[in-house]
Design a protein around this motif. Structure first.
Motif, PDB file in Angstrom:
ATOM      1  N   SER A   6     -22.715  39.515  37.703  1.00 29.82           N
ATOM      2  CA  SER A   6     -22.916  40.946  37.930  1.00 29.82           C
ATOM      3  C   SER A   6     -23.949  41.123  39.002  1.00 29.82           C
ATOM      4  O   SER A   6     -24.865  40.314  39.142  1.00 29.82           O
ATOM      5  N   HIS A   8     -26.049  43.487  38.943  1.00 31.35           N
ATOM      6  CA  HIS A   8     -27.102  44.311  38.376  1.00 31.35           C
ATOM      7  C   HIS A   8     -28.425  43.549  38.341  1.00 31.35           C
ATOM      8  O   HIS A   8     -28.481  42.375  38.006  1.00 31.35           O
ATOM      9  N   ARG A  62     -21.777  55.835  45.914  1.00 22.92           N
ATOM     10  CA  ARG A  62     -20.686  56.367  45.085  1.00 22.92           C
ATOM     11  C   ARG A  62     -19.876  57.400  45.865  1.00 22.92           C
ATOM     12  O   ARG A  62     -18.636  57.420  45.779  1.00 22.92           O
ATOM     13  N   PHE A 119     -23.722  46.186  43.286  1.00 28.73           N
ATOM     14  CA  PHE A 119     -22.834  46.948  42.427  1.00 28.73           C
ATOM     15  C   PHE A 119     -21.626  46.098  42.052  1.00 28.73           C
ATOM     16  O   PHE A 119     -21.336  45.092  42.697  1.00 28.73           O
ATOM     17  N   ASP A 120     -20.940  46.546  41.025  1.00 30.35           N
ATOM     18  CA  ASP A 120     -19.673  45.963  40.614  1.00 30.35           C
ATOM     19  C   ASP A 120     -19.840  44.571  39.988  1.00 30.35           C
ATOM     20  O   ASP A 120     -20.930  44.006  39.978  1.00 30.35           O
ATOM     21  N   GLU A 138     -17.407  49.643  39.688  1.00 33.99           N
ATOM     22  CA  GLU A 138     -18.132  50.685  38.958  1.00 33.99           C
ATOM     23  C   GLU A 138     -17.629  52.073  39.329  1.00 33.99           C
ATOM     24  O   GLU A 138     -17.544  52.963  38.486  1.00 33.99           O
TER      25      GLU A 138
END
Length: 351
Positions: A6, A8, A62, A119-120, A138
């Motif tokens: 990830s 994150h 986003r 991300f993702d 995401e």
């Protein structure tokens, strides 16, 4: 390799390289979206895309993803450069393209993929016959176009370790076929399956342990150290100060009916961040920055944007940016650029 990686990180706001926004803006323009509309829809100014080490926060990333999902992406937007994104991420590219085996190259790519974006998810699974990546987005997860971009990068890297460059990939994508679907099938060496339940890229696992003929063992540890330093810079450098800078930009662009002064700008920033001035200054100092430095940086970027993209007079621009006079604005601009504001505008109009 781990079963799932990830992007994150805990304890800080995640970002993505502004190179992704550059690619998106170019692809959107080919789909009929003007750069001006791209800026309006995403909140990302052209000036923010000039710094090749710049990063974009989650909210605006986003917006980029949702815009691209809305306009649709053609396979013809694929970069023609060998090894795809790596020319824009040389630290990552140098490391991944100088590994002992493809397995090590892919492990490095997963570990340092946050250099591209935080991300993702990129999962990995291996059997004696096949190796498989699964991409989970995401934002706009059902569109499949983000997975396509990531799989193109992976395919390019894998083929760099295949001397014949004839690797065939089995690709499944969520969402309907995109324009130029035949081109995508030709790129991967086999037809792509659409409207699948997951985004997957599969290839023969026999490739994983084939050695790289031109591997430089002496250089390898230095390349990894460079990647580690760059990742640490991102984790530490574009965090609180980046959020503060973006907030300052929002306030300057929309100061309200009464306008703003430096004192009220600091107060508004603290209020929106729900923090005290002391805490704000302390957190910025921990990153080697000061509020006035960020304010000046934002005012300069906004000045460049207004001079390049509008016909507002210098007096109007100086007032909008909170300067006491036009001459004060001109002095400010000259300290950061080799020409005065009017000359800068003339250059910008000439392209």
């Amino acid at each position: 390799m781990s079963s799932r990686t990830s992007s994150h990180f805990s304890g800080h706001s995640r970002t993505v390289s502004n190179r992704i926004a550059v690619f998106a803006m170019d692809a959107a323009e080919r789909a009929g979206v003007s750069p001006q509309l791209f800026t309006t829809r995403t909140g990302i100014s052209p000036q923010e895309l000039v710094d090749r080490s710049g990063r974009i926060d989650a909210a605006r990333h986003r917006r980029v993803v949702e815009l691209m999902a809305h306009v649709g992406v053609s396979s013809r937007a694929m970069p023609d450069l060998p090894h795809m994104l790596f020319p824009d991420f040389p630290v990552l590219g140098n490391l991944c393209l100088n590994a002992r085996t493809l397995r090590e190259a892919l492990e490095s790519y997963q570990t340092f993929r946050p250099l591209i974006g935080e991300f993702d998810f990129l999962g990995y699974r291996e059997t004696p016959e096949h190796a498989q990546f699964e991409y989970i987005a995401e934002f706009a997860p059902a569109s499949g176009f983000q997975a396509l971009s990531n799989f193109q990068v992976l395919a390019s890297l894998i083929r760099a370790y295949d001397g014949l460059e004839q690797t065939v990939f089995r690709v499944s994508l969520m969402g309907p076929a995109v324009p130029g679907a035949n081109d995508i099938g030709e790129y991967f060496g086999a037809a792509v399956r659409y409207s699948a339940d997951a985004n997957r890229l599969q290839f023969a696992s026999a490739l994983l342990d084939a050695p790289l003929v031109h591997y430089n063992a002496t250089l390898a540890p230095f390349l990894r150290q460079q990647a580690q330093h760059e990742l640490l810079r991102i984790q530490r450098g574009h965090r609180f100060s980046y959020s503060v800078e973006h907030l300052i930009s929002e306030i300057i662009r929309d100061p309200g009916e009464e306008g703003y002064a430096s004192s009220s700008l600091l107060a508004q920033t603290c209020q929106r961040l729900n923090t005290s001035r002391w805490t704000l200054h302390r957190r910025l100092q921990s990153e080697g920055l000061h509020f006035t430095e960020l304010e000046s940086r934002v005012r300069y970027k906004e000045a460049c944007r207004l001079l390049s993209e509008t016909t507002l007079s210098l007096g109007h621009i100086s007032e909008q940016l909170g300067f006491s006079s036009q001459s004060a604005f001109t002095r400010f601009f000259r300290t950061r650029h080799d020409v005065p504001p009017l000359a800068f505008r003339q250059r910008a109009q000439l392209g």
